[in-house]
Write a protein that holds these residues in place. Structure first.
Motif, PDB file in Angstrom:
ATOM      1  N   GLU A 123       0.868  -1.181   0.000  1.00  0.00           N
ATOM      2  CA  GLU A 123       0.000   0.000   0.000  1.00  0.00           C
ATOM      3  C   GLU A 123       0.898   1.223   0.000  1.00  0.00           C
ATOM      4  O   GLU A 123       1.887   1.284   0.716  1.00  0.00           O
ATOM      5  N   LYS A 124       0.557   2.177  -0.857  1.00  0.00           N
ATOM      6  CA  LYS A 124       1.370   3.390  -0.995  1.00  0.00           C
ATOM      7  C   LYS A 124       0.464   4.607  -0.807  1.00  0.00           C
ATOM      8  O   LYS A 124      -0.227   5.033  -1.722  1.00  0.00           O
ATOM      9  N   GLY A 125       0.449   5.131   0.403  1.00  0.00           N
ATOM     10  CA  GLY A 125      -0.369   6.295   0.702  1.00  0.00           C
ATOM     11  C   GLY A 125      -1.833   5.995   0.954  1.00  0.00           C
ATOM     12  O   GLY A 125      -2.599   6.904   1.275  1.00  0.00           O
ATOM     13  N   THR A 126      -2.232   4.727   0.820  1.00  0.00           N
ATOM     14  CA  THR A 126      -3.642   4.379   0.965  1.00  0.00           C
ATOM     15  C   THR A 126      -4.098   4.472   2.410  1.00  0.00           C
ATOM     16  O   THR A 126      -5.148   5.042   2.710  1.00  0.00           O
ATOM     17  N   MET A 127      -3.316   3.917   3.319  1.00  0.00           N
ATOM     18  CA  MET A 127      -3.698   3.962   4.723  1.00  0.00           C
ATOM     19  C   MET A 127      -3.726   5.386   5.249  1.00  0.00           C
ATOM     20  O   MET A 127      -4.503   5.718   6.154  1.00  0.00           O
ATOM     21  N   ASP A 128      -2.911   6.266   4.683  1.00  0.00           N
ATOM     22  CA  ASP A 128      -2.869   7.660   5.135  1.00  0.00           C
ATOM     23  C   ASP A 128      -4.217   8.353   4.979  1.00  0.00           C
ATOM     24  O   ASP A 128      -4.531   9.285   5.717  1.00  0.00           O
ATOM     25  N   ILE A 168       4.133   2.222   2.332  1.00  0.00           N
ATOM     26  CA  ILE A 168       4.903   3.397   1.937  1.00  0.00           C
ATOM     27  C   ILE A 168       4.091   4.625   2.321  1.00  0.00           C
ATOM     28  O   ILE A 168       2.963   4.802   1.878  1.00  0.00           O
ATOM     29  N   THR A 169       4.677   5.482   3.137  1.00  0.00           N
ATOM     30  CA  THR A 169       3.873   6.490   3.807  1.00  0.00           C
ATOM     31  C   THR A 169       4.674   7.709   4.209  1.00  0.00           C
ATOM     32  O   THR A 169       5.907   7.697   4.204  1.00  0.00           O
ATOM     33  N   PHE A 170       3.968   8.735   4.585  1.00  0.00           N
ATOM     34  CA  PHE A 170       4.549   9.908   5.209  1.00  0.00           C
ATOM     35  C   PHE A 170       4.604   9.716   6.725  1.00  0.00           C
ATOM     36  O   PHE A 170       5.397  10.325   7.413  1.00  0.00           O
ATOM     37  N   GLY A 171       3.728   8.848   7.272  1.00  0.00           N
ATOM     38  CA  GLY A 171       3.594   8.681   8.714  1.00  0.00           C
ATOM     39  C   GLY A 171       4.849   8.131   9.363  1.00  0.00           C
ATOM     40  O   GLY A 171       5.376   7.100   8.949  1.00  0.00           O
ATOM     41  N   GLN A 172       5.336   8.786  10.384  1.00  0.00           N
ATOM     42  CA  GLN A 172       6.594   8.414  11.010  1.00  0.00           C
ATOM     43  C   GLN A 172       6.413   7.272  12.013  1.00  0.00           C
ATOM     44  O   GLN A 172       5.304   6.985  12.457  1.00  0.00           O
ATOM     45  N   PRO A 173       7.530   6.582  12.368  1.00  0.00           N
ATOM     46  CA  PRO A 173       7.427   5.399  13.233  1.00  0.00           C
ATOM     47  C   PRO A 173       6.698   5.616  14.541  1.00  0.00           C
ATOM     48  O   PRO A 173       5.978   4.727  15.004  1.00  0.00           O
ATOM     49  N   GLY A 184      -1.849  -9.911  18.037  1.00  0.00           N
ATOM     50  CA  GLY A 184      -2.493 -10.663  16.976  1.00  0.00           C
ATOM     51  C   GLY A 184      -1.731 -10.636  15.679  1.00  0.00           C
ATOM     52  O   GLY A 184      -1.906 -11.521  14.831  1.00  0.00           O
ATOM     53  N   PHE A 185      -0.883  -9.633  15.478  1.00  0.00           N
ATOM     54  CA  PHE A 185      -0.057  -9.572  14.282  1.00  0.00           C
ATOM     55  C   PHE A 185       1.261 -10.296  14.547  1.00  0.00           C
ATOM     56  O   PHE A 185       1.882 -10.091  15.596  1.00  0.00           O
ATOM     57  N   THR A 186       1.681 -11.118  13.590  1.00  0.00           N
ATOM     58  CA  THR A 186       2.908 -11.895  13.780  1.00  0.00           C
ATOM     59  C   THR A 186       4.076 -11.336  12.990  1.00  0.00           C
ATOM     60  O   THR A 186       5.136 -11.952  12.932  1.00  0.00           O
ATOM     61  N   TRP A 187       3.888 -10.180  12.368  1.00  0.00           N
ATOM     62  CA  TRP A 187       4.962  -9.666  11.520  1.00  0.00           C
ATOM     63  C   TRP A 187       5.979  -8.855  12.326  1.00  0.00           C
ATOM     64  O   TRP A 187       5.666  -8.229  13.331  1.00  0.00           O
ATOM     65  N   SER A 188       7.205  -8.889  11.854  1.00  0.00           N
ATOM     66  CA  SER A 188       8.241  -8.009  12.371  1.00  0.00           C
ATOM     67  C   SER A 188       8.060  -6.644  11.718  1.00  0.00           C
ATOM     68  O   SER A 188       7.391  -6.523  10.690  1.00  0.00           O
ATOM     69  N   VAL A 189       8.631  -5.617  12.306  1.00  0.00           N
ATOM     70  CA  VAL A 189       8.464  -4.257  11.786  1.00  0.00           C
ATOM     71  C   VAL A 189       9.832  -3.614  11.596  1.00  0.00           C
ATOM     72  O   VAL A 189      10.586  -3.442  12.549  1.00  0.00           O
ATOM     73  N   GLU A 190      10.136  -3.290  10.351  1.00  0.00           N
ATOM     74  CA  GLU A 190      11.359  -2.568  10.026  1.00  0.00           C
ATOM     75  C   GLU A 190      11.001  -1.403   9.113  1.00  0.00           C
ATOM     76  O   GLU A 190       9.965  -1.437   8.451  1.00  0.00           O
ATOM     77  N   TRP A 191      11.839  -0.388   9.071  1.00  0.00           N
ATOM     78  CA  TRP A 191      11.572   0.707   8.134  1.00  0.00           C
ATOM     79  C   TRP A 191      12.862   1.331   7.641  1.00  0.00           C
ATOM     80  O   TRP A 191      13.893   1.297   8.281  1.00  0.00           O
ATOM     81  N   GLY A 197      16.028  15.474   0.844  1.00  0.00           N
ATOM     82  CA  GLY A 197      15.560  16.565   1.686  1.00  0.00           C
ATOM     83  C   GLY A 197      14.463  16.099   2.613  1.00  0.00           C
ATOM     84  O   GLY A 197      14.662  15.925   3.809  1.00  0.00           O
ATOM     85  N   PHE A 198      13.283  15.867   2.066  1.00  0.00           N
ATOM     86  CA  PHE A 198      12.187  15.315   2.851  1.00  0.00           C
ATOM     87  C   PHE A 198      12.156  13.811   2.667  1.00  0.00           C
ATOM     88  O   PHE A 198      12.279  13.315   1.549  1.00  0.00           O
ATOM     89  N   HIS A 199      11.964  13.063   3.746  1.00  0.00           N
ATOM     90  CA  HIS A 199      11.999  11.615   3.684  1.00  0.00           C
ATOM     91  C   HIS A 199      10.612  11.007   3.832  1.00  0.00           C
ATOM     92  O   HIS A 199       9.821  11.402   4.695  1.00  0.00           O
ATOM     93  N   TYR A 200      10.350  10.020   2.986  1.00  0.00           N
ATOM     94  CA  TYR A 200       9.182   9.165   3.130  1.00  0.00           C
ATOM     95  C   TYR A 200       9.622   7.873   3.812  1.00  0.00           C
ATOM     96  O   TYR A 200      10.811   7.551   3.847  1.00  0.00           O
ATOM     97  N   PHE A 201       8.654   7.142   4.334  1.00  0.00           N
ATOM     98  CA  PHE A 201       8.968   5.940   5.107  1.00  0.00           C
ATOM     99  C   PHE A 201       8.512   4.695   4.363  1.00  0.00           C
ATOM    100  O   PHE A 201       7.393   4.630   3.855  1.00  0.00           O
ATOM    101  N   PHE A 202       9.396   3.717   4.320  1.00  0.00           N
ATOM    102  CA  PHE A 202       9.165   2.441   3.653  1.00  0.00           C
ATOM    103  C   PHE A 202       9.198   1.373   4.737  1.00  0.00           C
ATOM    104  O   PHE A 202      10.252   0.964   5.213  1.00  0.00           O
ATOM    105  N   TYR A 203       8.003   0.922   5.158  1.00  0.00           N
ATOM    106  CA  TYR A 203       7.906  -0.098   6.201  1.00  0.00           C
ATOM    107  C   TYR A 203       7.901  -1.481   5.554  1.00  0.00           C
ATOM    108  O   TYR A 203       7.190  -1.715   4.576  1.00  0.00           O
ATOM    109  N   THR A 204       8.664  -2.409   6.128  1.00  0.00           N
ATOM    110  CA  THR A 204       8.689  -3.799   5.698  1.00  0.00           C
ATOM    111  C   THR A 204       8.244  -4.662   6.869  1.00  0.00           C
ATOM    112  O   THR A 204       8.922  -4.720   7.900  1.00  0.00           O
TER     113      THR A 204
END
Length: 248
Positions: A123-128, A168-173, A184-191, A197-204
C-alpha cells in the motif's frame, strides 16, 4: 491536469468515495509519495518472478505495470474502491497489451480474498487517507483506530505465512508502530527512508517473524512533544499529511 483541478476543498473529502470517482474521471496519473523509481532499491530485493502481489488502493498509479517490468509473474492484483479508477486502469493495460495484472473493485477494509492468498501486499499512501480526519495524531479518534486496525487485520489475513507487507507512507514510526505491533499480528516491523531533503517511510513487515522484543503495543501514545512537522519540500497534494503538533 493541474493539481487544483482535482484537489478537494477540505481534507475530509478524501474519505468520500464520490470524490475519487470524480477525480479519477479527470486525472490520468498521479503517484502519491513518489513513483517506483524512488524506492525501487528498497522494493526490488523483495520481488521474484514467482510471487503473487496485491496492491491495495491502486488509484491511477502505474506501480502494477512497474512490477510487471520487474519480472513479477506469479500474479499481480490491484484493487481500488473506485469503479472509475479500476475501469480506466483496465483500459490502460489493454491498450498496452499488458497481461498479468488483475484490477478489481474492492474496499481496503473488506478485502474479498481467501486467507493466505498473497506473498506480498503493498500500500502506498492508501492507509494515510484514513488519518485525514483523525484528530490528534498522537491519540487518533476511536473511529480512525477501528478503521486502521480493520485494514491491517485484512492484510495480515490475506498474506501467506511468510508473506511481506510493504507500507509506503509519510507517517513516522512513532505514529505507526503502535498499529503495526498490535496483538495478533505476527509480523516483524522494520523501516527505511527515501527521498531527497524530505523523507518518506518504507515499512517492511514480515509475517511470522515477530520477536518478543517487538511486542510493545500501546493503546495510546505519550503526550505530544512540542514539535513542528511542516516541511516546505512536500510536493503538490502531499500537503494533506503535514502535521503541526503545536496547533493541535
Amino acid at each position: 491536469m493541474a493539481d487544483d483541478d482535482v484537489a478537494p476543498r477540505t481534507a475530509s473529502a478524501y474519505l468520500d468515495p464520490t470524490y475519487w470517482d470524480e477525480r479519477f474521471g479527470k486525472e490520468e496519473h498521479y503517484e502519491w509519495f513518489k513513483d517506483f523509481s524512488h524506492f525501487r532499491h528498497l522494493l526490488a530485493p523483495l520481488l521474484s518472478p514467482s510471487i503473487s502481489v496485491l496492491e491495495v488502493g491502486c488509484g491511477n498509479s502505474r506501480l502494477g505495470e512497474e512490477l510487471l517490468r520487474e519480472g513479477v509473474a506469479g500474479g499481480i492484483t490491484c484493487v481500488d474502491l473506485s469503479p472509475v479508477a479500476v475501469q480506466r486502469m483496465r483500459d490502460r493495460l489493454a491498450e498496452q497489451g499488458a497481461e498479468g495484472v488483475d484490477v478489481v473493485v474492492a474496499d481496503m477494509l473488506d478485502l474479498p480474498f481467501e486467507g493466505e492468498s498473497f506473498d506480498l501486499v503493498i500500500e502506498k499512501g492508501t492507509m494515510d487517507v484514513l488519518f485525514v480526519d483523525s484528530g490528534d495524531p498522537w491519540n487518533p479518534n476511536p473511529e480512525t483506530v477501528d478503521s486502521v486496525m480493520k485494514m491491517l487485520e485484512g492484510i495480515h489475513k490475506v498474506l501467506k505465512p511468510e508473506g511481506i507487507f510493504v507500507s509506503i507512507t509519510f507517517g513516522q514510526p512513532h505514529f505507526r508502530r503502535r498499529f503495526f505491533e498490535a496483538p495478533g499480528f505476527t509480523w516483524s516491523v522494520e523501516w527505511s527512508t527515501f527521498g531527497d531533503g524530505f523523507h518518506y517511510f518504507f515499512y517492511t513487515l514480515k509475517k511470522g517473524k515477530r520477536s518478543s522484543e517487538s511486542n510493545c503495543y500501546q493503546p495510546t501514545l505519550p503526550a505530544a512533544p512540542s514539535i513542528n512537522m511542516f516541511h516546505e519540500e512536500l510536493e503538490s497534494e502531499d500537503y494533506i499529511f503535514r502535521t503541526n503538533v503545536d496547533e493541535l
